[in-house]
Design an enzyme around this catalytic site. Structure first.
Site, PDB file in Angstrom:
ATOM      1  N   ASP A 204      -9.978 -31.773 -39.962  1.00 38.39           N
ATOM      2  CA  ASP A 204      -8.948 -31.165 -39.102  1.00 38.39           C
ATOM      3  C   ASP A 204      -8.694 -31.947 -37.818  1.00 38.39           C
ATOM      4  OD1 ASP A 204     -11.666 -30.153 -38.240  1.00 38.39           O
ATOM      5  OD2 ASP A 204     -10.411 -29.439 -36.585  1.00 38.39           O
TER       6      ASP A 204
ATOM      7  N   LEU B 233     -15.958 -34.964 -46.490  1.00 33.54           N
ATOM      8  CA  LEU B 233     -15.380 -33.689 -46.052  1.00 33.54           C
ATOM      9  C   LEU B 233     -15.988 -33.253 -44.721  1.00 33.54           C
ATOM     10  CD1 LEU B 233     -13.529 -31.297 -46.988  1.00 33.54           C
ATOM     11  CD2 LEU B 233     -15.573 -30.271 -48.003  1.00 33.54           C
ATOM     12  N   ASP B 234     -15.122 -33.015 -43.763  1.00 30.97           N
ATOM     13  CA  ASP B 234     -15.543 -32.472 -42.462  1.00 30.97           C
ATOM     14  C   ASP B 234     -15.975 -31.009 -42.668  1.00 30.97           C
ATOM     15  OD1 ASP B 234     -15.624 -32.132 -39.549  1.00 30.97           O
ATOM     16  OD2 ASP B 234     -13.780 -30.981 -39.812  1.00 30.97           O
ATOM     17  N   LEU B 235     -16.797 -30.487 -41.794  1.00 31.59           N
ATOM     18  CA  LEU B 235     -17.230 -29.090 -41.951  1.00 31.59           C
ATOM     19  C   LEU B 235     -16.582 -28.137 -40.948  1.00 31.59           C
ATOM     20  CD1 LEU B 235     -21.056 -29.413 -42.797  1.00 31.59           C
ATOM     21  CD2 LEU B 235     -19.131 -29.167 -44.360  1.00 31.59           C
TER      22      LEU B 235
ATOM     23  N   THR C 228     -12.829 -27.023 -40.915  1.00 33.84           N
ATOM     24  CA  THR C 228     -12.265 -27.428 -42.208  1.00 33.84           C
ATOM     25  C   THR C 228     -12.891 -26.538 -43.295  1.00 33.84           C
ATOM     26  OG1 THR C 228     -11.944 -29.719 -41.456  1.00 33.84           O
ATOM     27  CG2 THR C 228     -11.970 -29.344 -43.844  1.00 33.84           C
TER      28      THR C 228
END
Ligand code: MG
Length: 228
Positions: free
Chosen positions: A179, A7-9, A12
């Site tokens: 994103d 998971l990107d931070l 996002t």
């Protein structure tokens, strides 16, 4: 059957624009300068362009850290030393914790149903500071920050590092959610991961970085994952 989530931070989970705005206005105030929205647009564009240059390997992290402020501060008539401004900005950014709507609910769900890892391009100091400030570290089995990994998304070496650190890693059972076409989707596709673009503004997908799936709000992600 999906087992692992990368998971990107920024943009996002974190509302990066809001975090950036807080940090920039605090840094400008510390130098007696008044923040305007035009300053934010100017800085954001300079910063985005430099991060993309870093992703392409054209500049180093050390150059980016100060150079973006050297360019940005040239718009003011008052002289400000970029090095000192960079330190103040990064201190302020490390304390920001604005999350995107639904982010905490998503993190809670993902951490209960999957092996959840953060994959983020950024500085160790600011990313760890913000993760702590937002109290979201508890949701991740591990957080991969580009500065610590030694290379950035979308490079293969970044994902090699993550894969080798995860026991029983299975590329086919791993989804990357982010994103950015240039760092997340391009990198994830090339590595053989299933890619989901979080694209709330309905921006176009570049031809060389088409995600397998796309969502426009974070609450679309749990049912989508269950269907994969
Ligand atoms: Mg991002």
């Amino acid at each position: 059957m999906i087992k692992t989530i990368f998971l990107d931070l920024d943009d996002t989970i974190f509302d990066f624009k809001a975090c950036e705005k807080q940090a920039l206005s605090a840094a400008l105030a510390s130098k007696g300068l008044v923040f305007t929205e035009a300053d934010l647009s100017s800085y954001s564009k300079i910063n985005d362009d430099m991060w993309k240059a870093l992703e392409r390997g054209e500049i180093t992290r050390e150059v980016l850290r100060v150079k973006r402020f050297e360019v940005f501060l040239s718009r003011f008539s008052t002289p400000v030393a970029p090095e000192s401004f960079a330190n103040i900005y990064m201190d302020a950014l490390a304390k920001t914790n604005v999350l995107i709507k639904g982010a905490r609910e998503l993190l809670s769900y993902l951490s209960e149903h999957y092996e959840l890892y953060a994959v983020t391009n950024g500085y160790e100091y600011t990313q760890n500071g913000r993760i702590k400030s937002a109290d979201i570290g508890k949701y991740f089995k591990r957080i991969f920050i580009s500065q610590c990994v030694g290379t950035v998304k979308p490079k293969k070496e970044f994902f090699d590092y993550c894969a080798s650190a995860i026991l029983g890693f299975d590329v086919k059972a791993t989804v990357l959610i982010g994103d950015s076409p240039t760092s997340d989707i391009l990198g994830g596709n090339a590595y053989g991961l299933t890619t989901i673009r979080y694209n709330p503004m309905h921006l176009p997908n570049p031809e060389n970085a088409i995600p397998e799936r796309e969502v426009y709000s974070l609450d679309e992600i749990p049912p989508l994952l269950a269907s994969l």
